[in-house]
Design a protein around this motif. Structure first.
Motif, short mmCIF file in Angstrom:
data_model
loop_
_atom_site.label_atom_id
_atom_site.label_comp_id
_atom_site.label_asym_id
_atom_site.label_seq_id
_atom_site.Cartn_x
_atom_site.Cartn_y
_atom_site.Cartn_z
N VAL A 164 50.64 33.15 107.83
CA VAL A 164 50.81 33.55 109.22
C VAL A 164 49.92 34.73 109.57
O VAL A 164 49.28 34.77 110.64
CB VAL A 164 52.29 33.87 109.49
N GLU A 165 49.84 35.71 108.68
CA GLU A 165 49.01 36.89 108.94
C GLU A 165 47.53 36.55 109.04
O GLU A 165 46.76 37.25 109.71
CB GLU A 165 49.23 37.93 107.84
N ALA A 166 47.12 35.44 108.41
CA ALA A 166 45.73 35.00 108.49
C ALA A 166 45.43 34.24 109.78
O ALA A 166 44.29 33.82 110.00
CB ALA A 166 45.38 34.14 107.28
N GLY A 167 46.44 34.06 110.63
CA GLY A 167 46.23 33.41 111.91
C GLY A 167 46.48 31.92 111.94
O GLY A 167 46.18 31.24 112.93
N HIS A 168 47.05 31.38 110.85
CA HIS A 168 47.35 29.96 110.79
C HIS A 168 48.77 29.69 111.26
O HIS A 168 49.61 30.60 111.31
CB HIS A 168 47.16 29.45 109.36
N GLU A 169 49.04 28.44 111.59
CA GLU A 169 50.39 28.05 111.98
C GLU A 169 51.18 27.61 110.76
O GLU A 169 50.67 26.89 109.90
CB GLU A 169 50.34 26.88 112.98
N LEU A 170 52.45 28.02 110.69
CA LEU A 170 53.37 27.53 109.68
C LEU A 170 54.31 26.54 110.35
O LEU A 170 54.92 26.84 111.38
CB LEU A 170 54.17 28.69 109.08
N ALA A 171 54.40 25.34 109.79
CA ALA A 171 55.24 24.29 110.35
C ALA A 171 56.05 23.65 109.23
O ALA A 171 55.83 23.93 108.04
CB ALA A 171 54.39 23.25 111.08
N SER A 172 56.99 22.79 109.60
CA SER A 172 57.94 22.23 108.64
C SER A 172 57.47 20.90 108.08
O SER A 172 56.97 20.04 108.82
CB SER A 172 59.31 22.06 109.30
N HIS A 173 57.72 20.72 106.79
CA HIS A 173 57.48 19.45 106.10
C HIS A 173 58.80 18.94 105.50
O HIS A 173 58.79 18.16 104.55
CB HIS A 173 56.44 19.67 105.01
N GLY A 174 59.92 19.43 106.09
CA GLY A 174 61.22 19.11 105.51
C GLY A 174 61.52 20.02 104.32
O GLY A 174 60.73 20.90 103.97
N ILE A 196 64.58 28.50 106.40
CA ILE A 196 63.89 29.14 105.27
C ILE A 196 62.48 29.56 105.66
O ILE A 196 62.03 30.68 105.36
CB ILE A 196 63.85 28.18 104.06
N LEU A 197 61.76 28.69 106.35
CA LEU A 197 60.39 28.99 106.75
C LEU A 197 60.34 30.19 107.69
O LEU A 197 59.49 31.08 107.54
CB LEU A 197 59.76 27.77 107.43
N GLY A 206 58.72 35.17 109.24
CA GLY A 206 58.88 35.93 110.46
C GLY A 206 58.27 35.27 111.67
O GLY A 206 58.20 35.86 112.75
N ALA A 207 57.85 34.01 111.54
CA ALA A 207 57.21 33.28 112.64
C ALA A 207 58.10 32.12 113.08
O ALA A 207 58.83 31.54 112.28
CB ALA A 207 55.85 32.74 112.20
N LYS A 208 58.03 31.77 114.36
CA LYS A 208 58.78 30.65 114.90
C LYS A 208 58.12 29.34 114.48
O LYS A 208 56.89 29.21 114.55
CB LYS A 208 58.86 30.74 116.42
N VAL A 209 58.92 28.38 114.07
CA VAL A 209 58.42 27.07 113.65
C VAL A 209 58.71 26.05 114.75
O VAL A 209 59.87 25.83 115.12
CB VAL A 209 59.09 26.63 112.33
N ILE A 210 57.65 25.42 115.29
CA ILE A 210 57.82 24.45 116.38
C ILE A 210 57.28 23.07 116.04
O ILE A 210 57.42 22.14 116.82
CB ILE A 210 57.16 24.95 117.67
N GLY A 211 56.63 22.93 114.85
CA GLY A 211 56.02 21.66 114.47
C GLY A 211 56.65 21.07 113.23
O GLY A 211 57.19 21.79 112.38
N TYR A 212 56.57 19.76 113.10
CA TYR A 212 57.18 19.06 111.97
C TYR A 212 56.29 17.89 111.56
O TYR A 212 55.73 17.20 112.42
CB TYR A 212 58.56 18.53 112.36
N ARG A 213 56.18 17.69 110.25
CA ARG A 213 55.56 16.48 109.71
C ARG A 213 56.48 15.89 108.67
O ARG A 213 56.89 16.56 107.71
CB ARG A 213 54.19 16.77 109.09
N ALA A 214 56.81 14.62 108.83
CA ALA A 214 57.68 13.94 107.88
C ALA A 214 56.98 13.75 106.54
O ALA A 214 55.80 13.39 106.50
CB ALA A 214 58.09 12.58 108.43
N PRO A 215 57.68 13.98 105.44
CA PRO A 215 57.09 13.67 104.14
C PRO A 215 56.63 12.21 104.08
O PRO A 215 57.33 11.30 104.53
CB PRO A 215 58.26 13.92 103.17
N GLN A 257 66.73 19.94 118.47
CA GLN A 257 66.61 21.20 117.72
C GLN A 257 65.46 22.08 118.23
O GLN A 257 65.19 23.14 117.66
CB GLN A 257 66.46 20.92 116.23
N GLY A 258 64.78 21.63 119.28
CA GLY A 258 63.79 22.48 119.93
C GLY A 258 62.38 22.42 119.39
O GLY A 258 61.57 23.30 119.69
N TYR A 259 62.05 21.40 118.61
CA TYR A 259 60.66 21.25 118.15
C TYR A 259 59.77 20.83 119.31
O TYR A 259 60.19 20.07 120.19
CB TYR A 259 60.57 20.22 117.03
#
Length: 300
Positions: free
Chosen positions: A87-97, A121-122, A127-136, A154-156
């Motif tokens: 996150v500090e490097a400017g990338h997005e953190l998103a969920s993979h389940g 957990i993410l 400390g960043a909001k997660v709004i994206g998801y990719r299914a395994p 759930q607000g994705y």
């Protein structure tokens, strides 16, 4: 399930910015080994994902590109500092389940708990909001219509969980090739991984094993086709373990799985370097925002 495909593309100046993504999982968490390595054994195995992600961050910094890291909750729980660094490097953190279970093995209640657990957990780790998801394993298909409903509730903001091809491990060949809104009452956008048209048929061209095994020229041709002929952004993905030729071997895995998993690991990093320098790349949340705007224009 009926979808509202997003057919038109915006007029852009300069190169189309494609979506760059990393599916953050360790070498033993892949679908190829799910029947030979039990989840109960994971903590006893060599954890290599952190070093590999750090190498990827260095590559992206060198190329001055930003990307989305679709990350397992299991990984984030053990590598909190790495999540913050992404996150500090400017990338997005998103969920993979949470632990790479395929979505069509869940019912809706189980899926709801999985994505809720992973997201908590993410977000706590980064400390960043997660709004994206990719299914395994791109495991959204005609069996999982409730998955989009749960993501929306759930607000994705977006999903990138569909491979619109036929494949022995995954695939939803009837799905649109490009971004679509799966629910008429929600702004949630699905952004499928890239396919190209070859001989009148769809072919997988969005990265992963296809990028690693096939000549680089195929991916160049496919991305150019999508950018130039279709005037759409490509969506590309890969895994940290794919740049790690020294990872442990799993001798009792099926030979087909071993061939898929280990072929050309030593060639992956140089090909990635060429790819990220040749095309324009950006985060998936930015891409999703643009695609959602196209949908609103078409609906007006």
């Amino acid at each position: 399930m009926k979808h509202a495909p997003i057919e038109a593309a915006p007029v852009v100046n300069g190169p189309i910015v494609n979506g760059l993504s990393v599916d953050v999982e360790d070498w033993f968490q892949v679908g190829a080994f799910e029947n030979v390595i039990g989840r109960g054994d994971w903590d006893s195995l060599s954890l290599r994902v952190e070093d590999n992600v750090l190498r990827i961050l260095d590559l992206f910094d060198e190329a001055e590109v930003k990307a989305t890291f679709f990350t397992l909750g299991w990984v984030a729980k053990r590598h909190g500092a790495l999540m913050r660094r992404i996150v500090e490097a400017g990338h997005e953190l998103a969920s993979h389940g949470y632990d790479h279970a395929r979505v069509f093995t869940f019912d809706r209640k189980e899926f709801a708990e999985d994505i809720r657990k992973a997201r908590t957990i993410l977000e706590d780790a980064s400390g960043a909001k997660v709004i994206g998801y990719r299914a395994p394993s791109f495991s959204f298909d005609q069996r999982t219509p409730w998955a989009y409903m749960e993501l929306a509730e759930q607000g994705y903001a977006y999903s990138s969980s569909v491979a619109p091809v036929a494949h022995d491990h995954y695939g939803w060949k009837e799905a649109p090739r490009f971004a679509f809104k799966p629910l008429p009452w929600s702004d949630l956008v699905e952004i499928p991984v890239t396919t190209a048209i070859l001989g009148g048929k769809r072919v997988a061209a969005g990265g992963g094993g296809f990028f690693r095994v096939l000549p680089y020229g195929f991916s160049r041709w496919a991305i150019r086709q999508v950018n130039r002929r279709d005037a759409r952004p490509a969506v590309f993905y890969f895994h940290p373990w794919e740049i790690d030729p020294d990872q442990p071997r799993v001798p009792n895995a099926p030979i087909k799985s071993r061939l898929r998993h280990y072929t050309n690991l030593d060639r992956m990093a140089p090909k990635l370097r060429e790819l990220v320098h040749e095309f324009a790349w950006g985060r998936m949340d930015v891409l999703a925002h643009r695609e959602a705007a196209i949908a609103e224009e078409l609906a007006a």
